[in-house]
Design a protein around this motif. Structure first.
Motif, PDB file in Angstrom:
ATOM      1  N   HIS A 255       0.812  -1.221   0.000  1.00 23.05           N
ATOM      2  CA  HIS A 255       0.000   0.000   0.000  1.00 23.05           C
ATOM      3  C   HIS A 255       0.846   1.272   0.000  1.00 23.05           C
ATOM      4  N   ASP A 256       1.857   1.331   0.869  1.00 23.84           N
ATOM      5  CA  ASP A 256       2.567   2.587   1.094  1.00 23.84           C
ATOM      6  C   ASP A 256       3.877   2.731   0.310  1.00 23.84           C
ATOM      7  N   ILE A 257       4.529   1.628   0.001  1.00 24.65           N
ATOM      8  CA  ILE A 257       5.860   1.715  -0.608  1.00 24.65           C
ATOM      9  C   ILE A 257       5.831   1.384  -2.098  1.00 24.65           C
ATOM     10  N   LEU A 258       5.149   0.307  -2.466  1.00 25.63           N
ATOM     11  CA  LEU A 258       5.094  -0.100  -3.874  1.00 25.63           C
ATOM     12  C   LEU A 258       3.857   0.437  -4.585  1.00 25.63           C
ATOM     13  N   SER A 259       2.947   1.055  -3.829  1.00 24.41           N
ATOM     14  CA  SER A 259       1.740   1.703  -4.398  1.00 24.41           C
ATOM     15  C   SER A 259       0.976   0.758  -5.315  1.00 24.41           C
ATOM     16  N   THR A 260       0.690  -0.440  -4.813  1.00 27.70           N
ATOM     17  CA  THR A 260      -0.113  -1.387  -5.576  1.00 27.70           C
ATOM     18  C   THR A 260      -1.374  -1.705  -4.780  1.00 27.70           C
ATOM     19  N   GLY A 261      -2.302  -2.373  -5.404  1.00 26.07           N
ATOM     20  CA  GLY A 261      -3.577  -2.658  -4.770  1.00 26.07           C
ATOM     21  C   GLY A 261      -3.656  -4.070  -4.224  1.00 26.07           C
ATOM     22  N   VAL A 309      17.257  -6.925  -0.161  1.00 31.87           N
ATOM     23  CA  VAL A 309      16.898  -6.412  -1.489  1.00 31.87           C
ATOM     24  C   VAL A 309      15.422  -6.027  -1.525  1.00 31.87           C
ATOM     25  N   PHE A 310      14.583  -6.890  -0.975  1.00 34.76           N
ATOM     26  CA  PHE A 310      13.146  -6.571  -0.940  1.00 34.76           C
ATOM     27  C   PHE A 310      12.893  -5.302  -0.135  1.00 34.76           C
ATOM     28  N   ALA A 311      13.586  -5.164   0.999  1.00 36.90           N
ATOM     29  CA  ALA A 311      13.370  -4.004   1.862  1.00 36.90           C
ATOM     30  C   ALA A 311      13.679  -2.702   1.146  1.00 36.90           C
ATOM     31  N   LEU A 312      14.738  -2.692   0.329  1.00 37.79           N
ATOM     32  CA  LEU A 312      15.196  -1.461  -0.313  1.00 37.79           C
ATOM     33  C   LEU A 312      14.563  -1.215  -1.681  1.00 37.79           C
ATOM     34  N   SER A 313      13.875  -2.223  -2.217  1.00 36.13           N
ATOM     35  CA  SER A 313      13.321  -2.107  -3.563  1.00 36.13           C
ATOM     36  C   SER A 313      12.132  -1.144  -3.610  1.00 36.13           C
ATOM     37  N   ARG A 314      12.071  -0.390  -4.710  1.00 39.00           N
ATOM     38  CA  ARG A 314      10.898   0.441  -4.987  1.00 39.00           C
ATOM     39  C   ARG A 314      10.240   0.006  -6.299  1.00 39.00           C
ATOM     40  N   SER A 315      10.750  -1.066  -6.856  1.00 43.56           N
ATOM     41  CA  SER A 315      10.204  -1.637  -8.091  1.00 43.56           C
ATOM     42  C   SER A 315       9.382  -2.868  -7.746  1.00 43.56           C
ATOM     43  N   PHE A 316       8.150  -2.909  -8.242  1.00 44.60           N
ATOM     44  CA  PHE A 316       7.282  -4.048  -7.953  1.00 44.60           C
ATOM     45  C   PHE A 316       7.873  -5.334  -8.516  1.00 44.60           C
ATOM     46  N   ALA A 317       8.434  -5.272  -9.723  1.00 48.18           N
ATOM     47  CA  ALA A 317       9.008  -6.464 -10.351  1.00 48.18           C
ATOM     48  C   ALA A 317      10.209  -6.975  -9.554  1.00 48.18           C
ATOM     49  N   LEU A 318      11.085  -6.051  -9.119  1.00 47.84           N
ATOM     50  CA  LEU A 318      12.243  -6.450  -8.337  1.00 47.84           C
ATOM     51  C   LEU A 318      11.807  -7.033  -6.989  1.00 47.84           C
ATOM     52  N   SER A 319      10.791  -6.440  -6.391  1.00 49.26           N
ATOM     53  CA  SER A 319      10.294  -6.958  -5.111  1.00 49.26           C
ATOM     54  C   SER A 319       9.749  -8.377  -5.270  1.00 49.26           C
ATOM     55  N   LEU A 320       9.005  -8.607  -6.360  1.00 49.23           N
ATOM     56  CA  LEU A 320       8.501  -9.957  -6.621  1.00 49.23           C
ATOM     57  C   LEU A 320       9.655 -10.939  -6.779  1.00 49.23           C
TER      58      LEU A 320
END
Length: 434
Positions: A255-261, A309-320
């Motif tokens: 919700h707050d970091i990756l801005s997805t639903g 890496v997940f903690a610092l990522s701002r990319s949804f694809a990288l987080s996945l």
């Protein structure tokens, strides 16, 4: 004119051997059915409790009332698993879970299901699963030859991860018809799993029923303490999951970091299971054969790195991608640890050792979520997850120094070979220096 000799059939691979063991196939089907049922039920209970109470505290209570009986009964259930036929225990537990799900279905259909009744039924389910979990873990080594145990554990893990991916979505889809439909479906799956376990036929000698004394009940803890490598393997998983609990904060990240639903949150939740399932299938076909100790430590270190890496990522694809790697590396640790502990534990002790292991796993999951929430409240979600990932890597380095025998473990032990030399297995016997 001579007739050419028929081509001999290709030798059966070890993977095929595992899957063609009828007892293990029945067990695998039971694991799929029961895990699906449990995952569907979790979705329905959570959603229904929130609809009834609109309280986040009550949602947390659902997990607590399931965890408490597992903690309180830990020593008792292990002793039971070592005294009685494990197939019967698993069958009875699954049958009771089926009846509990049926009670939830009936209560939802007739409208008398209150928050308190749900908690009471969930408590019964938690107590039943406290008996089921260590019993099922201790049952697996008796279903296949010892040399195939790592493959069997990997296939068993694949069943669980498949259900973890499919179950919540299936439960949410069926919930459109009402909670009673989900509970009725779960009840059917639990009863099906109980029937599959009842069909398992293996040649086994009933364990010797030693008197239920304080010493015998605490024997699992004493055994683990006397085997430093087993203690190291179990505690490594405990602290890795306890510190690296990124998944508990996924709603905040979505919700707050990756801005997805909600859809993005669902994908994030599924990503670790996808990685774990892929790795479980790979290990079932190509199990680790050398330097298994180093592989386990490396996998846990990668788990910590993926968490950072997940903690610092701002990319949804990288987080996945980071969550997929996280799940895959965790599965390597699970398969090596589970195989090692089961092979190093005598059959008459497996129930009690598995019970202690189950408490470690349950504690790490529950306290890991709590730790992540508290740390996030103090430091913010990003710093909390980074700290957890770095902490996991630090634990790996520390455990290498504290448990060098485990780190140097080359091959998983063959209990038959050990039994010929020593009826009491030793963790150190499976390791090679250098």
């Amino acid at each position: 004119m001579t007739t050419p000799a028929p081509t001999p059939p290709a030798p059966e691979t070890e993977t095929e051997s595992v899957l063609r063991h009828r007892p293990f196939t029945l067990f695998w089907g039971a694991r799929v059915a029961s895990t699906l049922a449990n995952q569907m039920q979790i979705v329905a209970v959570g959603w229904q409790v929130y609809q009834l109470t609109h309280s986040a505290f009550d949602l947390g209570m659902v997990g607590l009332v399931q965890f408490l009986p597992a903690l309180v009964l830990a020593l008792v259930v292990g002793h039971v698993a070592d005294r009685y036929d494990r197939r019967k225990i698993a069958r009875i537990c699954l049958f009771i879970e089926g009846l509990a799900a049926a009670a939830l279905a009936i209560g939802s259909y007739h409208g008398w299901l209150t928050k308190e009744v749900i908690f009471a039924i969930v408590f019964v389910i938690g107590a039943t699963r406290a008996f089921e979990s260590p019993t099922v873990q201790a049952l697996v080594p008796g279903l296949v030859p010892p040399r195939l145990l790592p493959r069997a554990i990997a296939w068993s893990a694949s069943a669980t991860q498949t259900a973890v991916i499919i179950g919540p979505a299936l439960g949410g889809f069926i919930y459109v018809l009402g909670p009673s439909a989900v509970y009725a479906s779960s009840s059917t799956l639990f009863l099906m799993a109980s029937l599959l376990v009842a069909l398992i036929r293996i040649e086994s000698v009933l364990p010797r029923r030693e008197p239920a004394t304080v010493k015998s009940v605490l024997a699992g803890i004493a055994f683990i303490r006397s085997r430093p490598a087993i203690l190291g393997a179990i505690s490594l998983d405990l602290f890795a999951v306890l510190l690296g609990g990124a998944t508990a904060l996924l709603p905040i990240y979505a919700h707050d970091i990756l801005s997805t639903g909600p859809l993005g949150l669902g994908l994030l939740r599924s990503a670790p299971a996808v990685g774990a399932l892929s790795m479980a299938i790979f290990l079932a076909r190509r199990p680790l054969s050398r330097k298994v100790g180093r592989s386990m430590f490396t996998a846990v270190a990668i788990f910590g790195l993926a968490t950072v890496v997940f903690a610092l990522s701002r990319s949804f694809a990288l987080s996945l991608a980071a969550l997929v790697v996280l799940g895959a590396s965790d599965m390597i640790s699970v398969v090596v640890r589970s195989s090692f502990v089961q092979l190093e534990t005598p059959d008459h002790m497996r129930g009690r050792v598995s019970a202690v292991n189950s408490v470690f796993i349950g504690t790490s999951n529950q306290l890991g979520e709590f730790e992540s929430g508290v740390t996030a409240a103090w430091l913010g979600p990003v710093h909390a997850v980074v700290l957890g990932g770095v902490g996991t890597i630090v634990v790996v380095l520390l455990w290498i120094r504290l448990f060098p025998t485990l780190f140097k473990l080359d091959r998983l032990a063959d209990p038959h070979a050990q039994a010929a030399a020593n009826p009491e297995p030793s963790s150190a016997g499976a390791a090679k220096a250098g």
